[in-house]
Design a protein around this motif. Sequence first.
Motif, PDB file in Angstrom:
ATOM      1  N   LEU A 261       0.868   0.115   0.844  1.00 56.52           N
ATOM      2  CA  LEU A 261       2.286  -0.185   1.060  1.00 56.52           C
ATOM      3  C   LEU A 261       2.942   0.887   1.932  1.00 56.52           C
ATOM      4  O   LEU A 261       2.824   2.093   1.670  1.00 56.52           O
ATOM      5  CB  LEU A 261       3.005  -0.262  -0.296  1.00 56.52           C
ATOM      6  CG  LEU A 261       4.341  -1.018  -0.364  1.00 56.52           C
ATOM      7  CD1 LEU A 261       4.150  -2.485   0.032  1.00 56.52           C
ATOM      8  CD2 LEU A 261       4.921  -0.926  -1.766  1.00 56.52           C
TER       9      LEU A 261
ATOM     10  N   ILE B 229       4.390   6.063  -8.210  1.00 59.43           N
ATOM     11  CA  ILE B 229       4.763   5.744  -6.825  1.00 59.43           C
ATOM     12  C   ILE B 229       4.332   6.881  -5.900  1.00 59.43           C
ATOM     13  O   ILE B 229       4.102   6.678  -4.712  1.00 59.43           O
ATOM     14  CB  ILE B 229       6.285   5.462  -6.741  1.00 59.43           C
ATOM     15  CG1 ILE B 229       6.570   4.068  -7.319  1.00 59.43           C
ATOM     16  CG2 ILE B 229       6.801   5.537  -5.312  1.00 59.43           C
ATOM     17  CD1 ILE B 229       7.999   3.627  -7.215  1.00 59.43           C
TER      18      ILE B 229
ATOM     19  N   THR C  48       1.589  -4.420   3.095  1.00 57.42           N
ATOM     20  CA  THR C  48       2.142  -3.204   3.699  1.00 57.42           C
ATOM     21  C   THR C  48       3.665  -3.140   3.581  1.00 57.42           C
ATOM     22  O   THR C  48       4.251  -2.073   3.761  1.00 57.42           O
ATOM     23  CB  THR C  48       1.768  -3.139   5.185  1.00 57.42           C
ATOM     24  OG1 THR C  48       2.280  -4.308   5.849  1.00 57.42           O
ATOM     25  CG2 THR C  48       0.261  -3.061   5.357  1.00 57.42           C
TER      26      THR C  48
ATOM     27  N   ASP D 130      -3.890  -7.239  -4.427  1.00 58.46           N
ATOM     28  CA  ASP D 130      -2.485  -7.088  -4.078  1.00 58.46           C
ATOM     29  C   ASP D 130      -1.691  -8.323  -4.494  1.00 58.46           C
ATOM     30  O   ASP D 130      -0.549  -8.214  -4.977  1.00 58.46           O
ATOM     31  CB  ASP D 130      -2.328  -6.864  -2.569  1.00 58.46           C
ATOM     32  CG  ASP D 130      -2.755  -5.458  -2.157  1.00 58.46           C
ATOM     33  OD1 ASP D 130      -3.190  -4.693  -3.046  1.00 58.46           O
ATOM     34  OD2 ASP D 130      -2.643  -5.129  -0.956  1.00 58.46           O
TER      35      ASP D 130
ATOM     36  N   THR E 110      -1.680   0.065  -2.690  1.00 60.59           N
ATOM     37  CA  THR E 110      -1.926   1.405  -2.151  1.00 60.59           C
ATOM     38  C   THR E 110      -1.746   1.498  -0.641  1.00 60.59           C
ATOM     39  O   THR E 110      -1.714   2.609  -0.102  1.00 60.59           O
ATOM     40  CB  THR E 110      -3.348   1.870  -2.520  1.00 60.59           C
ATOM     41  OG1 THR E 110      -4.294   0.884  -2.077  1.00 60.59           O
ATOM     42  CG2 THR E 110      -3.468   2.054  -4.028  1.00 60.59           C
TER      43      THR E 110
ATOM     44  N   LEU F 229       3.328   5.238   2.197  1.00 60.95           N
ATOM     45  CA  LEU F 229       4.753   4.891   2.248  1.00 60.95           C
ATOM     46  C   LEU F 229       5.472   5.635   3.369  1.00 60.95           C
ATOM     47  O   LEU F 229       5.361   6.857   3.501  1.00 60.95           O
ATOM     48  CB  LEU F 229       5.431   5.223   0.923  1.00 60.95           C
ATOM     49  CG  LEU F 229       5.570   4.106  -0.121  1.00 60.95           C
ATOM     50  CD1 LEU F 229       6.386   4.586  -1.304  1.00 60.95           C
ATOM     51  CD2 LEU F 229       6.197   2.844   0.470  1.00 60.95           C
TER      52      LEU F 229
ATOM     53  N   LYS G 270       1.583   7.980  -5.640  1.00 62.76           N
ATOM     54  CA  LYS G 270       0.225   7.716  -5.177  1.00 62.76           C
ATOM     55  C   LYS G 270       0.195   6.761  -3.998  1.00 62.76           C
ATOM     56  O   LYS G 270      -0.876   6.505  -3.440  1.00 62.76           O
ATOM     57  CB  LYS G 270      -0.604   7.134  -6.320  1.00 62.76           C
ATOM     58  CG  LYS G 270      -0.763   8.077  -7.506  1.00 62.76           C
ATOM     59  CD  LYS G 270      -1.580   7.436  -8.624  1.00 62.76           C
ATOM     60  CE  LYS G 270      -1.733   8.385  -9.816  1.00 62.76           C
ATOM     61  NZ  LYS G 270      -2.509   7.757 -10.918  1.00 62.76           N
ATOM     62  N   LEU G 271       1.365   6.197  -3.632  1.00 60.82           N
ATOM     63  CA  LEU G 271       1.417   5.272  -2.499  1.00 60.82           C
ATOM     64  C   LEU G 271       1.515   6.101  -1.218  1.00 60.82           C
ATOM     65  O   LEU G 271       2.565   6.197  -0.587  1.00 60.82           O
ATOM     66  CB  LEU G 271       2.606   4.322  -2.636  1.00 60.82           C
ATOM     67  CG  LEU G 271       2.624   3.460  -3.907  1.00 60.82           C
ATOM     68  CD1 LEU G 271       3.879   2.597  -3.961  1.00 60.82           C
ATOM     69  CD2 LEU G 271       1.372   2.590  -3.975  1.00 60.82           C
TER      70      LEU G 271
ATOM     71  N   CYS H  66       2.101   0.107  -8.201  1.00 61.20           N
ATOM     72  CA  CYS H  66       1.363   1.227  -7.616  1.00 61.20           C
ATOM     73  C   CYS H  66      -0.045   0.827  -7.191  1.00 61.20           C
ATOM     74  O   CYS H  66      -0.777   1.629  -6.605  1.00 61.20           O
ATOM     75  CB  CYS H  66       1.297   2.389  -8.613  1.00 61.20           C
ATOM     76  SG  CYS H  66       2.937   3.017  -9.079  1.00 61.20           S
TER      77      CYS H  66
END
Length: 810
Positions: free
Chosen positions: A122, A140, A99, A57, A120, A146, A142-143, A117
């Motif tokens: 986040l 995005i 996060t 990250d 993950t 969120l 794939k996040l 991306c």
Amino acid sequence: MEGARTSWDKVQIPGRNPPTLMHFRDSFYKLALRLLLHAIIFSVSGGGGSGNFHSGDRQALLSFKQVLQVPKGQLDNWKGEECSQWKGVGCDSQSGRVTKLDLGSMHLAGSIPDKICSLTMLQTLDLRENNISGVIPDCIGKLLSLRTLSLYGNHITGSIPASLGSLSLLLTLNLQQNQLTGTIPEALSALGNLEKLSLAGNRNLGGDIPGWIGKLTKLTFLSLSLNKFTGKIPHSYSKLLNLTFWDMAGVSLEGVIPDWIGNLVNLQHLHLQNNILVGEIPPSIAKLPYLVDLDLSGNNLQGMIPEWGFPIVSLKLHSNRLSGTLPCFTGAAKSLVILNLSNNSLTGGIPSCISSLSVLSELNLSCNNFNRELPPTLVFSDKLLSLDLHSNNLPGRIPRRIAQTSDTRGLVLLDLSNNQFTGKLPAEISKLKLLQALFLSNNGLTGELPDSLGDMMYLQAIDLSYNDLSGSLPVSLVECFQLLEIKLCHNNISGAIHPELGALTTLKILDISHNHLSGEIPLPLAGCTKLEVVDLSWNNLEGHLPDAIFKWIDLRVLNLGHNYFQGPLPEWILGFQSLHMLDLSSNNFSGSIPQDVHLQADQEIEHSGANEGGFYLETVTVALNANQLSLYYSLHVTVSIDLSDNELSGRIPADLNGLQGLQYLNFSYNALTGPIPSSLGNVTSLESLDLSHNFLTGQIPVELGNLSLLMGLNLSYNAFSGSIPQAQRLTRFPDAFLGNPGLCNGALQDCSSNLRVASGTEIRQMEDESFLSLSAFGISALISFYLSILSLFFSQRARDYIIKPWKPLW
């Protein structure tokens, strides 16, 4: 007391042996082993929130920063191993995973890299109000963790990725004020937990208004305004029972406002303005219990305004076709703060019950058809800041007391212009001591201006133009030290301009034209250094132009036409750097035109066509913010110089290259001599040129054919010679060359023998002959008329026909 003491070796727990030193040592080893295992796991996973964080990250964030253009001083602390030290970054305290990424309003530029991306875990991605461009990365979607995605206030282009529909935990999606295009993907209907959706202000998002949004039943906030959607309000939106904020302004909504909106009982803010909605306002809207803010302005709504039963705060229904009378809004008597019903077709009178709206701050009933006198009981509370009743048909006198006032609260804007008010301006109006703008123009007010106007020391704009006011200018106006605008034109004001007015150092607009002012322009007026528009035309002012005028360095419009000024023109008169319009016509100026000619058209000012002559229009608008009024004015002007109808002599200045942007030039009816400078052909912005009735000589420059925008040309009654240039732009004005006996049309005749230059005496003789011919025609017509009348009366038959005896009708 000694026997009460206890010691560790004497305390025993049933069923357990007492602890020994060996027991403590084993426990210590187990604890140390456990801490060692945690440290190994921690180092493998990448770190914690308060110390090292996830290495992957961390690397993704550094790559993200490297792609962006980051202003100096921003994100300088993105270094080291402490997650908590990285600005805008939040990490999980256990895993060290990122996060939260909140980088709003940091002036970041560039595009969003795919590397983001990799974050993950986040939960919040907030890049609002930056200069980010490019597209939204498809990855995005794939996040999956969120909860908040906020990209509003950037320059992001392209379409909304359908992959965002995979973000099943998403609560807030804010993509407003970007440059997104295409349609809203239906895949977003899968966002079952979404509570806030804002796509407003993208301008080019289009297609049918998405009905599937009705599936997002947890929505509390929905904003789709300022886009290119089409269609009616979908019935499926009736399922959005949790909505508190709904904005669909400016999206070309059609049809009627459905009655089921009254079922959205949690609605607090409803904005449907600037659409093409028709029909009536459904009564159910007026029954929404929590509605505090309703804006339906700028539609084609008809019918009557419903009586409000609940405490609304802001009601804007202006610019529709609503009719009927004005209701009392009884249910909102203690809540209504803003009421705007302007630009409708409301009729009748303004009921005194409106003044019972005890917390009303802004009332706009302008541009309706109210046609009854204001009742004397209509007295608003001191909480009213703005009262706008302009452009109605209100008759009678202005009430002596229209609003309460105190030292700290009261009206700041009063606009009663364009009505039918008569009588004197009540002196009591000056008790509105906090008033900042007073607009009473275009009425039938009479009498003198009260000296008490100076008591309104916070006044910034006063417009009493187009009335029948008389007397002199009140000296007390100098007490209004914040004045920006004085408009008293088209009245019967007389007397001199008081030199004390020079103390108004903030004044920008001074228009006292079309009155009966006399005397000279006082020298102390030089103190008004902020003046931009000065119009003293159509008065009886006289004397030389004082050097005080040159102190007005920001001057854009100077109109002194139709007075009795005399003497030579000052050398500086054509040297103002910001001047757009100069009108000195119909005075008694003499001498030559100054050679230093400069005029530069400002592109920020809207220019009007030159066919309107020396025309300007300044429009003052106001904006109310809290208790402070902000005034703005726009200037629509023909960039012009008019020195016509004076006694000027000498030559036209040879260098006219400083007149770029000029649209209208009039030097007619003077005694100018010499040729037309060929440099005039370089002023390609020129639309109207009048040099008629002078003593100009020489040939007409062929360079005038370069004036491609020319719509008016008059060179008549001069002493030009030679052939008329055959440029089509000039030959389409055949009457422009009359009264020049030395001119000939080279296309139709041989001009070699027609080069004689007419003298000034011959020019005046031709004008006199023209006048005599017209006079002779008029005299002969009058004689013929009277002879015909006499012949009728000498005829007995004619007399009998004309003078018949009276006969009764029964």
